[in-house]
Motif scaffolding. Structure first.
Motif, PDB file in Angstrom:
ATOM      1  N   SER A   1       0.816  -1.215   0.000  1.00  0.00           N
ATOM      2  CA  SER A   1       0.000   0.000   0.000  1.00  0.00           C
ATOM      3  C   SER A   1       0.845   1.259   0.000  1.00  0.00           C
ATOM      4  CB  SER A   1      -0.925   0.005   1.221  1.00  0.00           C
ATOM      5  OG  SER A   1      -0.160  -0.030   2.422  1.00  0.00           O
ATOM      6  N   THR A   2       2.164   1.103   0.231  1.00  0.00           N
ATOM      7  CA  THR A   2       3.042   2.270   0.285  1.00  0.00           C
ATOM      8  C   THR A   2       4.251   2.094  -0.625  1.00  0.00           C
ATOM      9  OG1 THR A   2       4.336   1.382   2.143  1.00  0.00           O
ATOM     10  CG2 THR A   2       2.411   2.733   2.689  1.00  0.00           C
ATOM     11  N   ILE A   3       4.866   3.226  -0.966  1.00  0.00           N
ATOM     12  CA  ILE A   3       6.159   3.258  -1.650  1.00  0.00           C
ATOM     13  C   ILE A   3       7.177   3.774  -0.641  1.00  0.00           C
ATOM     14  CG2 ILE A   3       7.482   4.284  -3.548  1.00  0.00           C
ATOM     15  CD1 ILE A   3       4.794   4.638  -5.011  1.00  0.00           C
ATOM     16  N   GLN A   4       8.310   3.089  -0.511  1.00  0.00           N
ATOM     17  CA  GLN A   4       9.312   3.463   0.489  1.00  0.00           C
ATOM     18  C   GLN A   4      10.595   3.915  -0.201  1.00  0.00           C
ATOM     19  OE1 GLN A   4       9.748  -0.168   2.701  1.00  0.00           O
ATOM     20  NE2 GLN A   4       7.832   0.085   3.815  1.00  0.00           N
ATOM     21  N   VAL A   5      11.065   5.100   0.187  1.00  0.00           N
ATOM     22  CA  VAL A   5      12.339   5.623  -0.312  1.00  0.00           C
ATOM     23  C   VAL A   5      13.245   5.809   0.894  1.00  0.00           C
ATOM     24  CG1 VAL A   5      13.489   7.439  -1.608  1.00  0.00           C
ATOM     25  CG2 VAL A   5      11.123   6.827  -2.174  1.00  0.00           C
ATOM     26  N   THR A   6      14.316   5.002   0.967  1.00  0.00           N
ATOM     27  CA  THR A   6      15.196   4.974   2.137  1.00  0.00           C
ATOM     28  C   THR A   6      16.564   5.510   1.759  1.00  0.00           C
ATOM     29  OG1 THR A   6      14.037   2.968   2.869  1.00  0.00           O
ATOM     30  CG2 THR A   6      16.100   3.522   3.986  1.00  0.00           C
ATOM     31  N   LEU A   7      17.034   6.534   2.489  1.00  0.00           N
ATOM     32  CA  LEU A   7      18.299   7.192   2.155  1.00  0.00           C
ATOM     33  C   LEU A   7      19.421   6.701   3.056  1.00  0.00           C
ATOM     34  CD1 LEU A   7      19.799   9.313   0.491  1.00  0.00           C
ATOM     35  CD2 LEU A   7      19.146  11.016   2.212  1.00  0.00           C
TER      36      LEU A   7
ATOM     37  N   PRO B  21      20.062  11.334   5.470  1.00  0.00           N
ATOM     38  CA  PRO B  21      20.552   9.975   5.713  1.00  0.00           C
ATOM     39  C   PRO B  21      19.943   9.373   6.978  1.00  0.00           C
ATOM     40  CG  PRO B  21      22.358  11.380   5.037  1.00  0.00           C
ATOM     41  CD  PRO B  21      21.177  12.282   5.240  1.00  0.00           C
ATOM     42  N   GLY B  22      19.556   8.105   6.882  1.00  0.00           N
ATOM     43  CA  GLY B  22      18.930   7.434   8.008  1.00  0.00           C
ATOM     44  C   GLY B  22      17.438   7.668   8.074  1.00  0.00           C
ATOM     45  N   GLN B  23      16.885   8.335   7.072  1.00  0.00           N
ATOM     46  CA  GLN B  23      15.453   8.581   7.044  1.00  0.00           C
ATOM     47  C   GLN B  23      14.805   7.843   5.873  1.00  0.00           C
ATOM     48  OE1 GLN B  23      14.991  12.900   6.953  1.00  0.00           O
ATOM     49  NE2 GLN B  23      14.681  12.929   9.169  1.00  0.00           N
ATOM     50  N   GLN B  24      13.498   7.710   5.985  1.00  0.00           N
ATOM     51  CA  GLN B  24      12.721   7.042   4.947  1.00  0.00           C
ATOM     52  C   GLN B  24      11.443   7.840   4.687  1.00  0.00           C
ATOM     53  OE1 GLN B  24      10.204   3.345   5.702  1.00  0.00           O
ATOM     54  NE2 GLN B  24      11.901   2.423   4.550  1.00  0.00           N
ATOM     55  N   ALA B  25      11.191   8.084   3.405  1.00  0.00           N
ATOM     56  CA  ALA B  25       9.931   8.704   3.006  1.00  0.00           C
ATOM     57  C   ALA B  25       8.958   7.591   2.641  1.00  0.00           C
ATOM     58  CB  ALA B  25      10.138   9.638   1.824  1.00  0.00           C
ATOM     59  N   VAL B  26       7.762   7.631   3.228  1.00  0.00           N
ATOM     60  CA  VAL B  26       6.731   6.633   2.975  1.00  0.00           C
ATOM     61  C   VAL B  26       5.550   7.325   2.305  1.00  0.00           C
ATOM     62  CG1 VAL B  26       5.224   4.883   3.980  1.00  0.00           C
ATOM     63  CG2 VAL B  26       7.478   5.317   4.990  1.00  0.00           C
TER      64      VAL B  26
ATOM     65  N   GLY C 207      -1.822   9.563  -1.750  1.00  0.00           N
ATOM     66  CA  GLY C 207      -0.625  10.320  -2.115  1.00  0.00           C
ATOM     67  C   GLY C 207       0.059  11.014  -0.958  1.00  0.00           C
ATOM     68  N   SER C 208      -0.439  10.822   0.276  1.00  0.00           N
ATOM     69  CA  SER C 208       0.178  11.479   1.434  1.00  0.00           C
ATOM     70  C   SER C 208       1.559  10.900   1.707  1.00  0.00           C
ATOM     71  CB  SER C 208      -0.712  11.321   2.660  1.00  0.00           C
ATOM     72  OG  SER C 208      -0.831   9.954   3.022  1.00  0.00           O
ATOM     73  N   MET C 209       2.394  11.695   2.357  1.00  0.00           N
ATOM     74  CA  MET C 209       3.776  11.293   2.602  1.00  0.00           C
ATOM     75  C   MET C 209       4.177  11.599   4.040  1.00  0.00           C
ATOM     76  SD  MET C 209       7.282  12.750   0.804  1.00  0.00           S
ATOM     77  CE  MET C 209       6.490  12.740  -0.803  1.00  0.00           C
ATOM     78  N   VAL C 210       4.902  10.673   4.651  1.00  0.00           N
ATOM     79  CA  VAL C 210       5.487  10.901   5.972  1.00  0.00           C
ATOM     80  C   VAL C 210       6.965  10.551   5.907  1.00  0.00           C
ATOM     81  CG1 VAL C 210       3.351  10.480   7.223  1.00  0.00           C
ATOM     82  CG2 VAL C 210       4.893   8.579   6.759  1.00  0.00           C
TER      83      VAL C 210
END
Length: 322
Positions: free
Chosen positions: A193-199, A217-222, A228-231
């Motif tokens: 249900s989500t797309i994960q971008v991990t730096l 660095p060390g964060q992830q955008a979900v 379309g909301s993002m955390v």
């Protein structure tokens, strides 16, 4: 002759099925005729079978299907990739001059695909290295064109992007755009249900259908697919990039989630029947382990039972972990 892209797709279908009208055939006949000299320079004999093989290859190019697997084909079909660029230019731009066609041919669209149970490493023309996870695809122009190094991802990949301050690297994954100059990060865009971008290192900018966020660095955008909301959250990045080093990391996953991951990893189908077992949570790490060993571990952890219907179909069942 100018026609729309859907009309062109339908034309290819009708031609390959042998039901195209004389007028429809003349469009593609005109294309082959216009490149008669190029074909004569090759020992290739342009018979009807050869023409259909080339047109089938063109059809595959203009009708996106990123999950197709490569198949063996005759050596002469190597020209199909170039012809696919030529024919699109010819049909949609009303037969441009030879110089423009040659320029188009120099920038070919490439799609690298992995099947279930496979992984690959892709070296891009700018020095960027991409680790492509199983059942995934990456599409890009070789070499890159325009003011950005843009690629399109379906599935999951880890990127080690070569730095270029004047030409940012952009990854498009299911409508989510990740923009970088030079860094290392992971993108997962599957059926979840989500797309994960991990730096891991550097800085990136992630833009969904509405929100945009800078990730450190060390964060992830979900990004949630539905709205379309993002955390943005702090994470242990090793849990999200271990796959590229052949490590399976389950961090509080349900058996159903674990079964999906193992299915992609080992090219099998693992089902978890409805019941109390689905409420369990799995925390475990497996490094270069065989499927048999992983399943034996899950049997122990979950007090479950593994049943093989055949080599590719497995059932994970039991009364639950409590």
């Amino acid at each position: 002759m100018n026609i729309t892209e859907p009309q062109f797709r339908e034309l290819l279908d009708r031609y390959l099925k042998g039901v195209a009208s004389p007028e429809e055939r003349s469009v593609l006949d005109a294309f082959f005729e216009s490149y008669k000299e190029e074909f004569q320079q090759d020992p290739l004999i342009m018979d009807e079978t050869t023409r259909r093989e080339i047109l089938q290859r063109i059809r595959e190019r203009v009708m996106p299907d990123h999950r197709k697997r490569a198949v063996a084909r005759p050596a002469w079909l190597a020209i199909a990739a170039v012809i696919s660029i030529m024919v699109v230019a010819y049909v949609f731009l009303a037969a441009p001059d030879t110089a423009k066609i040659e320029e188009q041919a120099l920038h070919s669209l490439v799609t690298e695909t992995t099947a279930r149970g496979q992984k690959s490493v892709i070296d891009l023309s700018d020095g960027t290295k991409v680790y492509l996870n199983s059942n995934s695809s990456l599409s890009f122009n070789n070499p890159f064109q325009g003011d950005a190094r843009e690629v399109e991802l379906i599935g999951e990949a880890f990127f080690e992007v070569a730095h270029n301050a004047s030409k940012p690297f952009v990854v498009i994954a299911n409508g989510v755009s990740t923009k970088v100059l030079g860094t290392t990060f992971n993108i997962r865009s599957r059926r979840d249900s989500t797309i994960q971008v991990t730096l891991v290192s550097g800085k990136i900018s992630v833009k969904g259908t509405g929100d945009e966020a800078a990730v450190s660095p060390g964060q992830q955008a979900v990004i949630h697919r539905t709205n379309g909301s993002m955390v943005t959250r702090n994470v242990d990045v090793s849990k999200y990039i271990g796959w590229k080093d052949n490590s399976i990391i389950f961090d509080g996953l349900t058996p159903v989630q674990a079964a999906d991951i193992l299915g992609e990893w080992y090219d099998v189908e693992i089902s978890v029947p409805p019941g109390s077992l689905r409420a369990c949570r799995i925390t475990a790490t497996y490094n270069n382990e065989s499927l048999e060993n992983v399943l034996k571990s899950l049997e122990f952890l979950l007090h479950a039972r593994v049943t093989y219907k055949d080599k590719k179909t497995i059932i994970l069942d039991g009364k639950g972990c409590k």
